[in-house]
Design a protein around this motif. Sequence first.
Motif, short mmCIF file in Angstrom:
data_model
loop_
_atom_site.label_atom_id
_atom_site.label_comp_id
_atom_site.label_asym_id
_atom_site.label_seq_id
_atom_site.Cartn_x
_atom_site.Cartn_y
_atom_site.Cartn_z
N PRO A 142 2.24 9.87 4.96
CA PRO A 142 2.96 10.07 3.71
C PRO A 142 2.47 11.29 2.93
N GLY A 143 1.32 11.84 3.31
CA GLY A 143 0.80 13.01 2.61
C GLY A 143 1.12 14.33 3.29
N HIS A 199 3.10 6.02 -2.55
CA HIS A 199 4.30 6.82 -2.76
C HIS A 199 4.53 7.13 -4.25
N GLN A 200 3.97 6.33 -5.13
CA GLN A 200 4.07 6.63 -6.56
C GLN A 200 3.50 8.01 -6.87
N PHE A 201 2.48 8.40 -6.11
CA PHE A 201 1.73 9.61 -6.44
C PHE A 201 2.02 10.77 -5.50
N ILE A 202 2.39 10.46 -4.27
CA ILE A 202 2.70 11.53 -3.31
C ILE A 202 4.13 11.35 -2.85
N HIS A 240 0.83 -1.20 0.00
CA HIS A 240 0.00 0.00 0.00
C HIS A 240 0.87 1.26 0.00
N ARG A 241 1.88 1.25 0.86
CA ARG A 241 2.72 2.45 0.95
C ARG A 241 3.45 2.72 -0.37
N ARG A 242 3.94 1.66 -1.02
CA ARG A 242 4.62 1.84 -2.31
C ARG A 242 3.66 2.41 -3.34
N TYR A 302 4.71 9.19 13.56
CA TYR A 302 6.10 8.88 13.93
C TYR A 302 6.66 7.73 13.11
N GLY A 303 7.97 7.76 12.94
CA GLY A 303 8.69 6.63 12.40
C GLY A 303 8.21 6.18 11.04
#
Length: 508
Positions: free
Chosen positions: A463-464, A153-156, A148-150, A457-458
């Motif tokens: 991510p946004g 991260h493609q977009f933000i 999900h994070r990857r 945190y951490g």
Amino acid sequence: MGPGVWLEMMIPSMADTLTAHPYLASFTGLVFARWLYVYSRDLAANPRRLPNPPGPKRYPLIGSLLDAPLTRPWLTYDDWFKKYGDLIYFEIMGKKFLVVGSVERANDLFEKRSTNYSDRPHLVMVMDLMGWDYNWGLIPYNAWWRRHRRAFHQFINSNQLPVYLPTQVKHVRAFLRRILDKPDDVFHHSRHLFAALITDVAYGIQIKEENDPYIQHIEEVLTAVGEAAIPGRYLVELFPIMKHIPSWFPGAGWKRKAAYYKRMNDMVSREPYETVKQNLKNGTAKPSFAASLIQALPEDDPKEKADQESIAINVAGTAFLGGADTTVSTIQSFFLAICQNPEIQEKAQKELDSVLEGSRLPELEDRPSLPYIDAIAKESMRWHPVLPMGVPHMATDNDEYNGWFIPKGTIVIGSAWALLHDSGAYEDPHSFKPERFLKDGKLDPNVRDPSVAAFGYGRRICPGRHMSDISLFLTIASFLTCFELRAPLDESGKPIVPSGEYTDGSFQ
């Protein structure tokens, strides 16, 4: 969001649900059996008999239930920090909590020991029953979360931020026009601004000016979750087997409430996504997270396609939820602050006039020349953090830290409120003072930036956050360039200064 939803309004709920039925003795036996099991397990896991970190007094079976706050727990935790130190441990009927109250402790646990403190507790009421399982910010720390994070991260990411800047500017300026048309409804306009912005970015959908169902659904869902995410709300968190109780069972009003919000969550996550799918078929879809993710779905592997579609729904839906509510709460704190402190507004407008010379609206490139506006944005974020207790982490394994024992499964709360109201870092922390971030007319890098706690945190940090930061700055700068906000007047012409009271939910 707070540390979870445990123990449904303990005293009144147990009275309503249990004493009205002949099951109290069985229930008490179940509580005792569970406590004995947990106690024995913890003894085996801690052979050196290290103490837990300090905290309120614990009693057999109930732990610190008698001291556990049901409303605004971050304020109670703040008092506890003064009494017990910056790391507080307590239990409620077997559930273990650790509250972190300093930057140093937060860095030690969430950063240096992130492998052990990046998990999330499983919230039965929120995830299983209310249908928030599409919110990938709450799923366990594992390979599924990393996928999900990857995808997100493609977009933000820092390289992609310029792509979204024109969209941010477009919606901020539409916000200014709405205020000009209806100046008495500035709070509604601010909610509309951020909902419209994130709906555009996540789905390429333009929402209605009035009574848009997307906004109404999000506000209802977030209000419900914010109320649920206060420690001491739902007994099902302690005894997950209760989720199988039929909705018609006496005392199961919480189950019927959860079913209603599950339907609402299905609408929030599914309806805009399905709209984008249909728009792609029609050739009318606009660029968005969802459109890009749908177009990238593999057609030759049904299982992988199903997995990637789940990720696409979750990533877009989580962005939709987070973007629609978090920054707007900070903007509304800003409105409150300038109503209470009109001199701040006046000083900010002088800075804007000196840079813009009354000839144009502010742009992001003006930011280095507008340190006082930047300081207002930081202070708005610090003064009343959107999530005063953050989103809870969980200890994956048993841990020893500074001579203390932290059991596996402990719910670990980074108290954003405490970190952002630390009188050692911020003089007079309960006052709104943008000047605290400035020195010699520039931002002071030595002052603690609110981002140390405001975004989590951490490895589980929001991510946004960078996109949110840009939106916050542009909105404050643009609003102050065009308008002056004043408190309403009473019959004698004196300002009615807002009280500054906030709601009790986990969202400020």
